[in-house]
Design a protein around this motif. Sequence first.
Motif, PDB file in Angstrom:
ATOM      1  N   VAL A 194     -27.559  34.704  22.144  1.00 16.07           N
ATOM      2  CA  VAL A 194     -27.539  36.109  21.725  1.00 16.07           C
ATOM      3  C   VAL A 194     -26.145  36.649  21.975  1.00 16.07           C
ATOM      4  N   SER A 195     -25.462  36.956  20.915  1.00 18.87           N
ATOM      5  CA  SER A 195     -24.074  37.396  21.052  1.00 18.87           C
ATOM      6  C   SER A 195     -23.667  38.195  19.834  1.00 18.87           C
ATOM      7  N   SER A 196     -22.844  39.214  20.057  1.00 22.65           N
ATOM      8  CA  SER A 196     -22.327  39.984  18.941  1.00 22.65           C
ATOM      9  C   SER A 196     -20.982  39.429  18.487  1.00 22.65           C
ATOM     10  N   ALA A 209     -30.853  36.860  27.261  1.00 26.48           N
ATOM     11  CA  ALA A 209     -31.870  35.941  26.732  1.00 26.48           C
ATOM     12  C   ALA A 209     -31.264  34.610  26.306  1.00 26.48           C
ATOM     13  N   THR A 210     -29.969  34.523  26.303  1.00 26.48           N
ATOM     14  CA  THR A 210     -29.311  33.268  25.946  1.00 26.48           C
ATOM     15  C   THR A 210     -29.720  32.169  26.902  1.00 26.48           C
ATOM     16  N   ALA A 211     -30.238  31.079  26.326  1.00 16.97           N
ATOM     17  CA  ALA A 211     -30.700  29.960  27.147  1.00 16.97           C
ATOM     18  C   ALA A 211     -31.174  28.843  26.234  1.00 16.97           C
ATOM     19  N   VAL A 212     -31.429  27.703  26.839  1.00 18.26           N
ATOM     20  CA  VAL A 212     -32.167  26.638  26.152  1.00 18.26           C
ATOM     21  C   VAL A 212     -33.641  26.862  26.458  1.00 18.26           C
ATOM     22  N   TYR A 213     -34.451  26.908  25.420  1.00 18.10           N
ATOM     23  CA  TYR A 213     -35.882  27.160  25.568  1.00 18.10           C
ATOM     24  C   TYR A 213     -36.633  25.844  25.360  1.00 18.10           C
ATOM     25  N   TYR A 214     -37.481  25.540  26.330  1.00 15.65           N
ATOM     26  CA  TYR A 214     -38.233  24.292  26.326  1.00 15.65           C
ATOM     27  C   TYR A 214     -39.717  24.567  26.127  1.00 15.65           C
ATOM     28  N   CYS A 215     -40.312  23.757  25.309  1.00 15.57           N
ATOM     29  CA  CYS A 215     -41.764  23.782  25.133  1.00 15.57           C
ATOM     30  C   CYS A 215     -42.394  22.809  26.130  1.00 15.57           C
ATOM     31  N   ASP A 218     -31.282  29.606  17.494  1.00 20.63           N
ATOM     32  CA  ASP A 218     -30.205  30.032  16.601  1.00 20.63           C
ATOM     33  C   ASP A 218     -29.249  30.942  17.351  1.00 20.63           C
ATOM     34  N   LEU A 219     -28.126  31.232  16.707  1.00 21.09           N
ATOM     35  CA  LEU A 219     -27.185  32.247  17.179  1.00 21.09           C
ATOM     36  C   LEU A 219     -27.548  33.550  16.506  1.00 21.09           C
ATOM     37  N   VAL A 220     -27.889  34.560  17.302  1.00 24.15           N
ATOM     38  CA  VAL A 220     -28.319  35.834  16.743  1.00 24.15           C
ATOM     39  C   VAL A 220     -27.610  36.979  17.445  1.00 24.15           C
ATOM     40  N   GLN A 221     -27.629  38.129  16.807  1.00 18.88           N
ATOM     41  CA  GLN A 221     -27.014  39.311  17.386  1.00 18.88           C
ATOM     42  C   GLN A 221     -28.021  40.060  18.252  1.00 18.88           C
ATOM     43  N   PRO A 222     -27.554  40.802  19.219  1.00 22.57           N
ATOM     44  CA  PRO A 222     -28.468  41.597  20.051  1.00 22.57           C
ATOM     45  C   PRO A 222     -29.350  42.491  19.191  1.00 22.57           C
ATOM     46  N   GLY A 223     -30.639  42.534  19.566  1.00 25.13           N
ATOM     47  CA  GLY A 223     -31.590  43.361  18.838  1.00 25.13           C
ATOM     48  C   GLY A 223     -32.331  42.650  17.746  1.00 25.13           C
ATOM     49  N   GLU A 224     -31.816  41.533  17.276  1.00 19.99           N
ATOM     50  CA  GLU A 224     -32.510  40.800  16.219  1.00 19.99           C
ATOM     51  C   GLU A 224     -33.698  40.047  16.796  1.00 19.99           C
ATOM     52  N   SER A 225     -34.693  39.815  15.957  1.00 21.29           N
ATOM     53  CA  SER A 225     -35.876  39.066  16.368  1.00 21.29           C
ATOM     54  C   SER A 225     -35.733  37.610  15.982  1.00 21.29           C
ATOM     55  N   LEU A 226     -36.462  36.775  16.713  1.00 19.02           N
ATOM     56  CA  LEU A 226     -36.424  35.340  16.466  1.00 19.02           C
ATOM     57  C   LEU A 226     -37.753  34.750  16.895  1.00 19.02           C
ATOM     58  N   LEU A 282     -43.160  31.399  20.153  1.00 18.32           N
ATOM     59  CA  LEU A 282     -42.639  32.434  21.034  1.00 18.32           C
ATOM     60  C   LEU A 282     -41.880  33.428  20.174  1.00 18.32           C
ATOM     61  N   GLN A 283     -42.452  34.617  20.031  1.00 15.52           N
ATOM     62  CA  GLN A 283     -41.805  35.685  19.290  1.00 15.52           C
ATOM     63  C   GLN A 283     -40.901  36.434  20.248  1.00 15.52           C
ATOM     64  N   MET A 284     -39.628  36.461  19.914  1.00 17.99           N
ATOM     65  CA  MET A 284     -38.631  37.090  20.777  1.00 17.99           C
ATOM     66  C   MET A 284     -38.125  38.348  20.082  1.00 17.99           C
ATOM     67  N   ASN A 285     -38.452  39.488  20.643  1.00 20.98           N
ATOM     68  CA  ASN A 285     -38.048  40.762  20.054  1.00 20.98           C
ATOM     69  C   ASN A 285     -37.025  41.458  20.938  1.00 20.98           C
ATOM     70  N   SER A 286     -36.189  42.260  20.286  1.00 17.30           N
ATOM     71  CA  SER A 286     -35.219  43.083  21.017  1.00 17.30           C
ATOM     72  C   SER A 286     -34.451  42.276  22.049  1.00 17.30           C
ATOM     73  N   ARG A 287     -33.914  41.171  21.577  1.00 22.39           N
ATOM     74  CA  ARG A 287     -33.234  40.288  22.515  1.00 22.39           C
ATOM     75  C   ARG A 287     -31.916  40.873  22.968  1.00 22.39           C
ATOM     76  N   LYS A 288     -31.594  40.595  24.212  1.00 20.94           N
ATOM     77  CA  LYS A 288     -30.344  40.983  24.807  1.00 20.94           C
ATOM     78  C   LYS A 288     -29.576  39.722  25.173  1.00 20.94           C
TER      79      LYS A 288
END
Length: 120
Positions: A118-120, A89-95, A10-18, A80-86
């Motif tokens: 991850v973008s404001s 961390a923007t990338a394509v994540y592959y399983c 997803d598109l999330v703001q810095p600091g949000e969890s995903l 994959l729990q992603m906390n405090s993202r900066k």
Amino acid sequence: QVQLAESGGDLVQPGESLRLSCAASGRWNRIRSMGWYRQAPGTQREMVAVMASGGGTAYADSWKDRFTISRDYAKNTVYLQMNSRKPEATAVYYCQISVRTFKRNDEDYWGKGTLVTVSS
């Protein structure tokens, strides 16, 4: 043959969890490991975290303090729990999954990837 279905990007703001999810389906003798890799723009794919069948984990140094890998063995799903993202961390994540087949071969499979921005 093994199929992987990733979700959660997803598109999330810095600091949000995903939390990313990856469900495996198909046929295998046993799962050897499941893990997550990432590929940022202009870079090579790199390991983020891997969990072995016995529960042991390995993390890339860059992400071990911010990401947590977990697994639901009954559902053949890895998270994959992603906390405090900066923004980095923007990338394509592959399983990725490694299985032992009924013919006693070891085979690796990849998901199609899920985009995390991850973008404001």
